[in-house]
Design an enzyme around this catalytic site. Structure first.
Site, PDB file in Angstrom:
ATOM      1  N   HIS A   1       0.151   4.439  -0.252  1.00 62.98           N
ATOM      2  CA  HIS A   1      -0.243   5.854   0.838  1.00 62.98           C
ATOM      3  C   HIS A   1      -0.089   5.325   1.895  1.00 62.98           C
ATOM      4  O   HIS A   1       0.105   6.100   2.921  1.00 62.98           O
ATOM      5  CB  HIS A   1      -1.720   6.193   0.391  1.00 62.98           C
ATOM      6  CG  HIS A   1      -2.856   5.480   1.137  1.00 62.98           C
ATOM      7  ND1 HIS A   1      -3.627   4.451   0.887  1.00 62.98           N
ATOM      8  CD2 HIS A   1      -3.193   5.821   2.462  1.00 62.98           C
ATOM      9  CE1 HIS A   1      -4.328   3.984   1.647  1.00 62.98           C
ATOM     10  NE2 HIS A   1      -4.375   4.697   2.891  1.00 62.98           N
TER      11      HIS A   1
ATOM     12  N   CYS B   1      -3.401   6.664  -5.326  1.00 60.64           N
ATOM     13  CA  CYS B   1      -3.051   5.308  -5.177  1.00 60.64           C
ATOM     14  C   CYS B   1      -1.488   5.132  -5.144  1.00 60.64           C
ATOM     15  O   CYS B   1      -1.251   5.297  -6.428  1.00 60.64           O
ATOM     16  CB  CYS B   1      -3.860   4.359  -5.753  1.00 60.64           C
ATOM     17  SG  CYS B   1      -3.788   2.494  -5.311  1.00 60.64           S
TER      18      CYS B   1
ATOM     19  N   HIS C   1      -8.011  -4.274  -8.286  1.00 58.70           N
ATOM     20  CA  HIS C   1      -8.035  -2.641  -8.391  1.00 58.70           C
ATOM     21  C   HIS C   1      -8.237  -2.256  -9.837  1.00 58.70           C
ATOM     22  O   HIS C   1      -7.671  -2.891 -10.741  1.00 58.70           O
ATOM     23  CB  HIS C   1      -6.886  -2.145  -7.989  1.00 58.70           C
ATOM     24  CG  HIS C   1      -6.400  -2.132  -6.278  1.00 58.70           C
ATOM     25  ND1 HIS C   1      -5.977  -3.349  -5.881  1.00 58.70           N
ATOM     26  CD2 HIS C   1      -6.398  -1.438  -5.754  1.00 58.70           C
ATOM     27  CE1 HIS C   1      -5.867  -3.177  -4.459  1.00 58.70           C
ATOM     28  NE2 HIS C   1      -5.943  -1.752  -4.111  1.00 58.70           N
TER      29      HIS C   1
ATOM     30  N   CYS D   1       0.991  -1.109  -0.059  1.00 56.40           N
ATOM     31  CA  CYS D   1       0.059  -0.187   0.163  1.00 56.40           C
ATOM     32  C   CYS D   1       0.808   1.147  -0.107  1.00 56.40           C
ATOM     33  O   CYS D   1       1.714   1.611   0.948  1.00 56.40           O
ATOM     34  CB  CYS D   1      -0.841  -0.162   1.228  1.00 56.40           C
ATOM     35  SG  CYS D   1      -1.909   1.302   1.232  1.00 56.40           S
TER      36      CYS D   1
END
Ligand code: PYC
Length: 316
Positions: A97, A240, A210, A95
């Protein structure tokens, strides 16, 4: 007030947001996941402690948009920490962020300072650099495009063509979608992208979780604006980090961005990540992307899991 019904489990967490996308980092009170790599710990977490994931990020303590992160011991001694990312429906490989939020969180706690720090994630080691101005650059895992211009038939929409790329998560990236990438359209974009994902999963790419719809930027200095649908149905408020990495892999493969050149990716709410890449294996289209953004601490919190609460493990 002591009602004499049992002692709540206490979970210490720091909340932050990166470009509008929230992250909740569990720093104490998480389950014992045994020894082993972060990937092995993540397997134990997913198999045996899924209720803890729900308790941290799902309602009533969290929401669909919240990304959680559990700090664990790394096996790689060169790493500052191990981290398992998760969301409202399961585990996340990487991830971007969230890693920016992690660095700002650890700096807030006084555990790290300005400079480069390595983190062991479920899908490999990433290096994140905290800059003196508070921004963070994440050198993400190696990324690549797996399929170019794959067309799927989306019921109710028609044929949609996109690229499939890996960047710590799997993405389907679509340029030709006919949608306006504006925040007021978020609900419609969510429905649209969800239908695309269903078709992509059914028609050859079950791994994609995604979907990224991208289009023209709205701000001077940006190169693109995107809407990113996350696995649990929420949309990413940030550009993202893994989504921008996937985009860089596609740009690199198409020869549309030079090694080292900067790419500014706007999110659906207008927050921006800056990215660039270095070739790892040009012949095979593998890049090492770096994403830069900024995060802010929003809360220091203790979650209470009361044994008397029928919803202490969160809603599914
Ligand atoms: O920034 O990589 C990211 C991300 C994945 C899911 C939500 N944000």
């Amino acid at each position: 007030m002591d009602l004499g019904v049992g002692v709540p489990q206490r979970v210490t967490a720091i909340d932050s947001h990166t470009g509008g996308e929230p992250t909740r980092i569990v720093i104490a009170g998480g389950p014992d996941l045994g020894a082993g790599s972060v990937a092995e710990k993540a397997r134990v977490f997913g198999e045996k402690h899924d209720c803890f994931r729900r308790a941290v990020v799902n309602e009533p303590r969290g929401s669909d948009v919240l990304v959680g992160a559990l700090l664990v011991e790394p096996v790689d001694a060169t790493c500052a920490a191990g981290v398992i990312f998760f969301n409202n429906v399961g585990l996340l490989g990487m991830c971007g962020h969230g890693t920016i939020g992690l660095v700002v969180t650890l700096a807030h706690l006084g555990r790290i300072g300005v400079g480069a720090h390595r983190f062991e994630t479920t899908v490999g080691v990433v290096t994140a650099t905290l800059h003196a101005d508070g921004s963070v650059s994440v050198a993400n895992v190696d990324s690549f495009r797996k399929a170019h211009a794959a067309t799927v038939e989306v019921p109710g929409i028609g044929p949609i063509t996109g690229d499939v790329a890996w960047s710590g998560n799997w993405f389907f990236l679509v340029a030709e979608h006919g949608q306006e990438i504006v925040h007021v359209n978020a609900a419609a974009l969510t429905g649209f992208a969800t239908r695309i994902r269903r078709a992509v999963n059914a028609q050859g790419f079950p791994e994609v979780d995604h979907v990224e719809l991208y289009g023209s930027p709205t701000q001077a200095g940006s190169h693109s604006r995107s809407f990113v649908l996350c696995p649990g149905g929420a949309y990413d408020r940030s550009p993202c980090g893994t989504g921008t990495s996937a985009k860089l892999a596609c740009l690199a493969a198409d020869g549309k961005l030079a090694e080292g050149a900067e790419w500014a990716q706007e999110s659906i709410i207008g927050s921006v990540f800056r990215g660039s890449f270095r070739w790892v294996d040009r012949a095979r289209g593998i890049i090492a992307p770096t994403i830069t953004g900024i995060a802010y601490i929003t809360a220091e919190t203790t979650l209470l899991l009361d044994p008397a609460d029928p919803f202490r493990w969160g809603l599914t």
